[in-house]
Design a protein around this motif. Structure first.
Motif, PDB file in Angstrom:
ATOM      1  N   ASP A 194     -43.670  60.989 -64.150  1.00 27.49           N
ATOM      2  CA  ASP A 194     -44.606  60.242 -65.004  1.00 27.49           C
ATOM      3  C   ASP A 194     -45.865  59.848 -64.238  1.00 27.49           C
ATOM      4  O   ASP A 194     -45.788  59.263 -63.159  1.00 27.49           O
ATOM      5  N   SER A 195     -47.011  60.183 -64.794  1.00 26.09           N
ATOM      6  CA  SER A 195     -48.331  59.901 -64.197  1.00 26.09           C
ATOM      7  C   SER A 195     -48.559  60.631 -62.874  1.00 26.09           C
ATOM      8  O   SER A 195     -49.465  60.289 -62.128  1.00 26.09           O
ATOM      9  N   GLU A 254     -46.887  58.204 -69.260  1.00 27.08           N
ATOM     10  CA  GLU A 254     -45.548  57.661 -69.029  1.00 27.08           C
ATOM     11  C   GLU A 254     -44.665  58.051 -70.204  1.00 27.08           C
ATOM     12  O   GLU A 254     -44.944  57.676 -71.349  1.00 27.08           O
ATOM     13  N   THR A 255     -43.602  58.793 -69.940  1.00 26.99           N
ATOM     14  CA  THR A 255     -42.733  59.302 -71.008  1.00 26.99           C
ATOM     15  C   THR A 255     -42.243  58.191 -71.925  1.00 26.99           C
ATOM     16  O   THR A 255     -42.290  58.316 -73.151  1.00 26.99           O
ATOM     17  N   THR A 314     -43.704  48.488 -68.889  1.00 30.63           N
ATOM     18  CA  THR A 314     -43.955  49.610 -67.968  1.00 30.63           C
ATOM     19  C   THR A 314     -44.995  49.216 -66.927  1.00 30.63           C
ATOM     20  O   THR A 314     -44.816  49.462 -65.724  1.00 30.63           O
ATOM     21  N   LEU A 337     -45.007  66.832 -73.893  1.00 30.30           N
ATOM     22  CA  LEU A 337     -45.665  65.967 -72.908  1.00 30.30           C
ATOM     23  C   LEU A 337     -46.775  66.735 -72.179  1.00 30.30           C
ATOM     24  O   LEU A 337     -46.574  67.878 -71.775  1.00 30.30           O
ATOM     25  N   SER A 359     -37.407  61.710 -61.242  1.00 26.88           N
ATOM     26  CA  SER A 359     -38.037  60.904 -62.290  1.00 26.88           C
ATOM     27  C   SER A 359     -37.186  59.705 -62.689  1.00 26.88           C
ATOM     28  O   SER A 359     -35.994  59.853 -62.976  1.00 26.88           O
ATOM     29  N   GLY A 376     -37.687  58.511 -65.329  1.00 26.86           N
ATOM     30  CA  GLY A 376     -37.684  58.751 -66.778  1.00 26.86           C
ATOM     31  C   GLY A 376     -36.463  59.559 -67.195  1.00 26.86           C
ATOM     32  O   GLY A 376     -35.349  59.275 -66.758  1.00 26.86           O
ATOM     33  N   GLY A 382     -37.564  64.732 -70.960  1.00 22.39           N
ATOM     34  CA  GLY A 382     -38.964  64.980 -70.648  1.00 22.39           C
ATOM     35  C   GLY A 382     -39.152  65.972 -69.512  1.00 22.39           C
ATOM     36  O   GLY A 382     -39.983  66.870 -69.592  1.00 22.39           O
TER      37      GLY A 382
END
Length: 208
Positions: free
Chosen positions: A10-11, A17-18, A36, A72, A96, A98, A102
């Motif tokens: 993410d990022s 951000e998922t 977040t 994404l 991740s 996340g 994703g």
């Protein structure tokens, strides 16, 4: 000589951000983004913030979550960087905080075969608001990198990490080359290279 590159997702590999994008798709965006932001700046415990954010997705159709995961947006320069690493026989891995929902489609697009993340739990085709996996805690990325180094028989100076948030500190501590990519101040203070241009091709310049 670098042999392994560990990417945050993410990022870093993905532009956003998922969890925030999932929340937007379920009309819970504002509430989740606030959590977040605090978590990535190290103001909230990562485990608690992850559980809190995922709980707000309870009831979301799982197919909708998969659809979001497939669409994404990858970070500018991500394809070029991964290709460059392959040309240098550097193994790319994704860590991740996340979700597999994703990272799996993204890794397929990028040609990365190994990644570690969390799973969104679902029942009767809907998210239950629960989450589990290998990347649940603030120190998860560091612990996983320790295992990978042992498995691949690598020293710290043969490893590079690219990340942006507080939960990347642990993997930075296990790595020789630590690249903070458009990162939060907390991570920048732990890095030996800081890139503030939102283009992963800038990482190639560091390696040349």
């Amino acid at each position: 000589m670098i042999k392994l590159c560990v990417f945050d997702f993410d990022s870093t590999l993905m532009d956003g951000e998922t969890i925030d994008i999932l929340a937007d798709a379920y009309n819970m965006g504002d509430e989740v983004k606030k959590i977040t932001h605090e978590a990535m700046n190290g103001k909230l415990d990562f485990f608690e913030s992850l559980n809190k954010r995922v709980s707000l997705l309870k009831g979301m159709p799982y197919e909708k979550a998969l659809e979001v995961g497939r669409s994404l947006p990858l970070m500018q320069g991500s394809f070029e960087l991964v290709e460059f690493l392959k040309s240098k026989n550097i193994l790319s891995v994704v860590f991740s905080g996340g979700f597999y929902e994703g990272i799996n489609p993204a890794m397929e697009k990028l040609g990365i075969s190994l990644g570690f993340a969390n799973f969104l739990h679902y029942k009767d085709s809907k998210l239950t608001g629960l989450v589990g996996g290998e990347m649940m805690f603030l120190n998860s990325k560091g612990l996983m990198l320790q295992k990978l180094k042992k498995l691949l028989n690598l020293k710290n100076d043969e490893v590079m990490c690219v990340g942006d948030g507080a939960n990347d500190v642990a993997m930075f501590e296990e790595s020789g080359l630590k690249i903070a990519f458009c990162a939060k101040e907390l991570l920048k203070s732990k890095a030996n290279v800081c890139i503030d241009t939102k283009d992963l091709k800038e990482v190639i310049k560091v390696l040349k």
